[in-house]
Design an enzyme around this catalytic site. Structure first.
Site, mmCIF file in Angstrom:
data_model
loop_
_atom_site.group_PDB
_atom_site.id
_atom_site.type_symbol
_atom_site.label_atom_id
_atom_site.label_comp_id
_atom_site.label_asym_id
_atom_site.label_seq_id
_atom_site.Cartn_x
_atom_site.Cartn_y
_atom_site.Cartn_z
ATOM 1 N N SER A 240 9.576 6.691 11.906
ATOM 2 C CA SER A 240 8.231 6.078 11.951
ATOM 3 C C SER A 240 7.456 6.392 10.671
ATOM 4 O O SER A 240 6.502 7.177 10.698
ATOM 5 C CB SER A 240 7.451 6.523 13.181
ATOM 6 N N PRO B 73 -11.593 -19.337 -10.769
ATOM 7 C CA PRO B 73 -10.530 -19.343 -11.773
ATOM 8 C C PRO B 73 -9.465 -20.394 -11.484
ATOM 9 O O PRO B 73 -9.196 -20.723 -10.331
ATOM 10 C CB PRO B 73 -9.949 -17.931 -11.683
#
Length: 645
Positions: free
Chosen positions: A552, A122
């Site tokens: 975390s 593309p």
């Protein structure tokens, strides 16, 4: 209809042939060389039309396909009764409706001299990753330029990418010459402009030709419309250009081991695709990274043993000695082995919607081996449109940057420019299994050769035994306000009271020193946890019981820390508090700031929290006090793990 099949005969004639004719035809094609090439350039430069023309002229279209093509050409409004060759390649409905290429379309065709696989890539910038995918296995790139428009941004972009991927054979096809009346001055001006640009990015040689994919000029033969052009037609050039396997055969022998072939106790061989060089029975070889040496006893294939094998062949090698060799190892010629290292400078092409997170561990597939790799913050990002090097903290979709990358163990490699098999790699997200990037190794970092692991006499087991305990990491994770720090502090006090040697790493505390340079972007959060994990690992080596209290938020980073530890040492404790309850507490006023827009990237508000799926311990703070939570953690440790605390 012909009654014999020649390489020029249409495939749809095979129903009239006898078996011997078909066998002869297939045998002819079996021994032809294969050229893989891509067509690239800006939107509407005629890439799909050119490939359709090549398929049509090489008679690789079935009769029913031809009828459907003629009908589709009329339906989409092709002028007159002529065929729209692009429709042969633009297979997606969205492509046909928009008249553009989105996906990478692969097509096969053959001539009397060679077989071809062509990828139609593309032209839109947002599909850069598709173009890189198509170029990764190509020997040649056809860069198309619309004669009416000249050299465009996408021309430069795709030329740069083709050169970056390592394609050495470049064809500059100045297309749609019929729309400029085959004007030589227009053609010469475009070639001159492109040559100046090509030199600036390191392309020293290319083959230029004027063509018309729609009309067929200079595609399969010389065109009377361009008497001033004396070069080869496109097909003539494709049939004679050198392919990479020919070049690689001249390099030292390299073969990545894909499979240890052990059908019975009497046979043991090592199977793989030869990446470069030539191998013969009796040649001395070296297995990397171990460095073990032996001699090739035989080269085994399905069709029988060979006297020699070359780059591009799949073979099984048997050795004169019993040596340790497994999948992922590389067999090289003994006197010219490849390098082995664990840190590299690389170019990364980012191919995922989610941006790259420096410090996050990814799976790296290189050759036949899979290792864990971590990427540093980019040295710079390349603006492909201008070729300017830009400062960058990360890489977004279609971004291209130069980064250092480290692996969890030393691997055999070569620079991508010398050997794509041992220098090219992909990165895979460990949690989602998505391919997120493609990369090309430049060279090993000097520190990977100069820094070695120093053995010590006092082991981590000895450190723990001196403290009469087993080292471990209690990793408390949860939303801000869940109570992690409070619970962690109580756990440490109780352990200390029982005579245990502990250390508490708190999320806020480490940001005053160790991680004071980090912010709260996703990339900084990843690096924050990576550093804490390394510190926790050192502390477990010292025999300590480490307690951590960090949000975390990402599973991948918690798994990264787990992988740093010995099996069973990482104990994930989910301090499970609903967002509404955590926000209700808001002891630091952070949720209030986040809701008002004063605090960006706050977990639970505008940054995600990925809760543990299978934590070793889960604490519901809505059902118990912090004191009870600490007692529950210690009780579960005593009941479920041999930590003797």
């Amino acid at each position: 209809m012909a009654d014999t099949l020649t390489p020029e005969a249409p495939i749809y004639q095979t129903d009239a042939l006898i078996a011997s004719d078909i066998d002869a035809y297939l045998d002819t094609h079996q021994h032809k060389t294969m050229l893989r090439f891509i067509t690239c350039g800006s939107v509407d430069d005629g890439k799909s039309t050119l490939i359709g023309r090549l398929l049509y002229d090489s008679k690789m279209i079935f009769e029913d396909q031809l009828a459907a093509l003629e009908a589709d050409s009329k339906r989409v409004g092709t002028q007159g009764q002529e065929i729209d060759f692009a429709l042969l390649v633009d297979g997606l409905a969205a492509e046909r409706e928009q008249g553009i290429t989105i996906d990478v379309a692969y097509r096969f065709f053959a001539t009397e001299k060679r077989k071809f696989i062509v990828a139609d890539t593309p032209g839109h910038e947002q599909y850069t990753r598709n173009m890189v995918t198509g170029a990764s296995t190509a020997d040649l790139a056809v860069i198309l330029i619309d004669a009416r428009k000249g050299v465009l941004v996408q021309t430069r972009r795709h030329s740069y990418l083709a050169h970056l991927i390592g394609i050495r054979n470049i064809v500059l096809a100045v297309n749609k010459m019929d729309l400029v009346d085959y004007d030589q001055a227009v053609y010469d001006g475009i070639v001159k402009d492109y040559a100046e640009f090509a030199r600036s990015i390191g392309i020293t040689d290319f083959t230029a030709m004027p063509i018309s994919g729609f009309k067929g000029d200079n595609i399969t033969g010389s065109s009377a419309n361009t008497p001033w052009y004396k070069g080869p037609s496109l097909i003539e050039h494709l049939e004679t250009v050198e392919v990479d396997t020919e070049r690689l055969s001249a390099r030292p022998f390299r073969m990545g081991v894909q499979w240890v072939n052990r059908p019975n106790l009497d046979f043991r061989g090592f199977s793989g695709l030869i990446g470069s060089g030539v191998i013969r029975p009796g040649d001395a070889v070296r297995v990397l990274p171990s460095g073990k040496t032996s001699t090739v006893k035989s080269i085994v294939t399905y069709d029988g043993d060979l006297e020699q094998a070359v780059a591009g062949q799949s073979v099984t090698l048997t050795m004169a000695d019993e040596i340790d060799c497994s999948r992922g190892d590389v067999i090289t010629i003994a006197d010219a082995p490849t390098e082995v290292a664990d840190q590299f400078e690389s170019t990364i092409v980012w191919m995922d919607e989610a941006e790259m997170l420096p410090g996050r561990p990814y799976l790296m597939k290189i050759g036949t081996s899979t290792v864990t790799a971590t990427i540093t913050e980019p040295k710079y990002e390349v603006c492909v449109n201008t070729l300017v090097h830009q400062a960058a903290k990360t890489l977004a979709l279609n971004g291209i940057g130069v980064c250092n990358i480290s692996t969890d163990r030393a691997i055999p490699f070569e620079a991508y420019a010398d050997n794509p098999d041992l220098g090219g790699f992909i990165l895979i997200d460990r949690m989602t299994n998505r391919t997120v990037a493609a990369g090309m190794i430049h060279f090993a970092l000097r520190r990977s050769q100069n820094i070695h692991w120093q053995a010590t006499d006092i082991t981590r087991e000895h450190h723990a035994a001196m403290k009469n305990q087993t080292a471990c990491v209690l990793w408390l994770t949860g939303l801000s306000g869940a109570g992690k720090s409070t619970i962690a502090n109580i756990v440490e006090k109780k352990l200390a009271a029982s005579g245990r040697h502990t250390f508490l790493l708190d999320g806020d505390n480490v940001r005053h020193g160790l991680n004071k340079d980090l912010g709260f972007t996703d990339a900084d959060r990843v690096e924050n946890i990576r550093r804490v994990g390394e510190v926790a690992k050192l502390m477990t080596d010292a025999g300590l019981i480490v307690i951590t209290a960090f949000i975390s938020p990402f599973r991948a980073e918690r798994e990264m820390v787990r992988s740093m530890m010995q099996p069973g040492e990482f104990i994930e404790v989910h301090i499970d508090t609903p967002l509404a309850e955590a926000e209700k507490r808001d002891v630091k006023g952070l949720y209030k700031k986040a809701r008002s827009g004063q605090l960006k990237n706050f977990t639970g508000i505008d940054s995600p929290y990925e809760a543990p799926e299978n934590p070793e311990i889960r604490i519901d703070t809505a059902a118990m006090s912090a004191e009870d939570a600490a007692d529950a953690i210690i009780a579960q440790l005593n009941a479920g793990w041999a930590y003797t605390i």
